[in-house]
Structure formats: structure tokens, C-alpha cells
Design a protein around this motif. Structure first.
Motif, PDB file in Angstrom:
ATOM      1  N   ARG A  19       2.023  -1.107  -6.563  1.00 29.95           N
ATOM      2  CA  ARG A  19       1.980  -1.336  -5.107  1.00 29.95           C
ATOM      3  C   ARG A  19       0.790  -2.206  -4.718  1.00 29.95           C
ATOM      4  N   PHE A  20      -0.347  -2.035  -5.387  1.00 25.51           N
ATOM      5  CA  PHE A  20      -1.531  -2.850  -5.127  1.00 25.51           C
ATOM      6  C   PHE A  20      -1.224  -4.331  -5.363  1.00 25.51           C
ATOM      7  N   LEU A  30      -5.044  -3.630  -0.538  1.00 22.30           N
ATOM      8  CA  LEU A  30      -4.930  -2.186  -0.387  1.00 22.30           C
ATOM      9  C   LEU A  30      -6.062  -1.469  -1.094  1.00 22.30           C
ATOM     10  N   ARG A  32      -7.397   2.861  -1.827  1.00 17.37           N
ATOM     11  CA  ARG A  32      -6.937   4.253  -1.818  1.00 17.37           C
ATOM     12  C   ARG A  32      -7.891   5.058  -0.940  1.00 17.37           C
ATOM     13  N   PRO A  44      -7.183   1.306  -7.987  1.00 18.27           N
ATOM     14  CA  PRO A  44      -6.074   2.028  -7.371  1.00 18.27           C
ATOM     15  C   PRO A  44      -5.504   3.181  -8.194  1.00 18.27           C
ATOM     16  N   TRP A  57      -2.406   5.180   0.180  1.00 17.39           N
ATOM     17  CA  TRP A  57      -2.736   3.767   0.290  1.00 17.39           C
ATOM     18  C   TRP A  57      -3.261   3.492   1.692  1.00 17.39           C
TER      19      TRP A  57
END
Length: 137
Positions: A19-20, A30, A32, A44, A57
Motif C-alpha cells: 500500500r505504501f 503514507l 503508519r 511501514p 495508514w
């Protein structure tokens, strides 16, 4: 800024980082954040490094300051046109420090405390872009 990151190595995505990298490819940085202790952190990892709670996130502002930096003047595997390279720790507005490159700035003009903002260098891998930093305007 280079057109793409290649021929430098592209970081492999895994379930914790996918996702990062995907967000970076879309122009978003992004971080955390732990819902229990409130720690905002980078790398992350899914679990908070302080209390081991599953983190969420959070979109970063992308603004920061140069905390420390070093110059790489030559390297056999680095594209010669991109040398020297400025490697830096950037302290983000949200608190975490990230290891990155400073681009679009003559190396002799980089200094500790300099305001920077995130930019993204695309790679040949569709879902991966590399967050770097450039001088803030």
C-alpha cells in the motif's frame, strides 16, 4: 528530476509495504499511526514498534526539514548523470525521520534545517514510485 528511477534497484513490494508503494505511485506519502499509543512512524510495518498494536495508514503532509545528509560522489552502479547523490534523513512534519534523496538542488546548497517537500520518481514497475525530497518553495 530523473524520468524514472531505473537503472537503480526498485524496492520489492510485500504485503506490509504494498500500500505504501502503491500510494507513492499515486503521489501520496503514507505513514503508519498507532491507534493505541499515537506513535506515527515509518518504516511501514503493520505493528507499532512501541506497543505492538496493529497500526493504521495515515497520509503525510509531505513537508519536512533536512535533519542530516551525506554526498555520494561516485559509485560503480549509480548512473553517472545522477552523481553526486544527496542521501538525507528528512524529519517529517509528523515526526518520523525518513532516509531519502534530495533532488532538484545543487549538492552544495543542501543544508541541515532546509525545508523540503516530497516528490515522487516513477519506476518501470507500475505500482511503485520512489519518494524523494526537493527544496520547498
Amino acid at each position: 528530476m530523473p524520468e524514472t528511477w531505473e537503472p537503480r534497484p526498485v524496492p520489492p513490494a510485500n504485503p506490509e509495504t504494498e500500500r505504501f508503494w502503491s500510494a507513492a505511485a499515486d503521489g501520496t506519502l503514507l505513514l503508519r499511526e498507532c491507534p493505541d499509543c499515537g506513535l506515527v512512524y515509518h518504516y511501514p510495518s503493520a505493528l507499532c514498534p512501541d506497543c505492538f498494536t496493529e497500526a493504521e495508514w495515515r497520509e503525510a503532509s509531505g513537508d519536512g526539514t533536512v535533519y542530516s545528509f551525506s554526498l555520494l560522489r561516485n559509485h560503480g552502479d549509480w548512473p553517472e548523470d545522477d552523481l553526486p547523490v544527496v542521501f538525507a534523513y528528512v524529519e517529517l512534519e509528523e515526526g518520523p525521520r525518513v532516509i531519502t534523496n534530495i533532488l532538484d538542488c545543487p549538492p552544495q546548497d543542501v543544508e541541515v534545517g532546509m525545508d523540503v517537500t516530497v516528490a515522487f520518481v516513477p519506476t518501470d514497475t507500475e505500482d511503485v514510485a520512489i519518494p524523494v525530497f526537493v527544496p520547498a518553495e
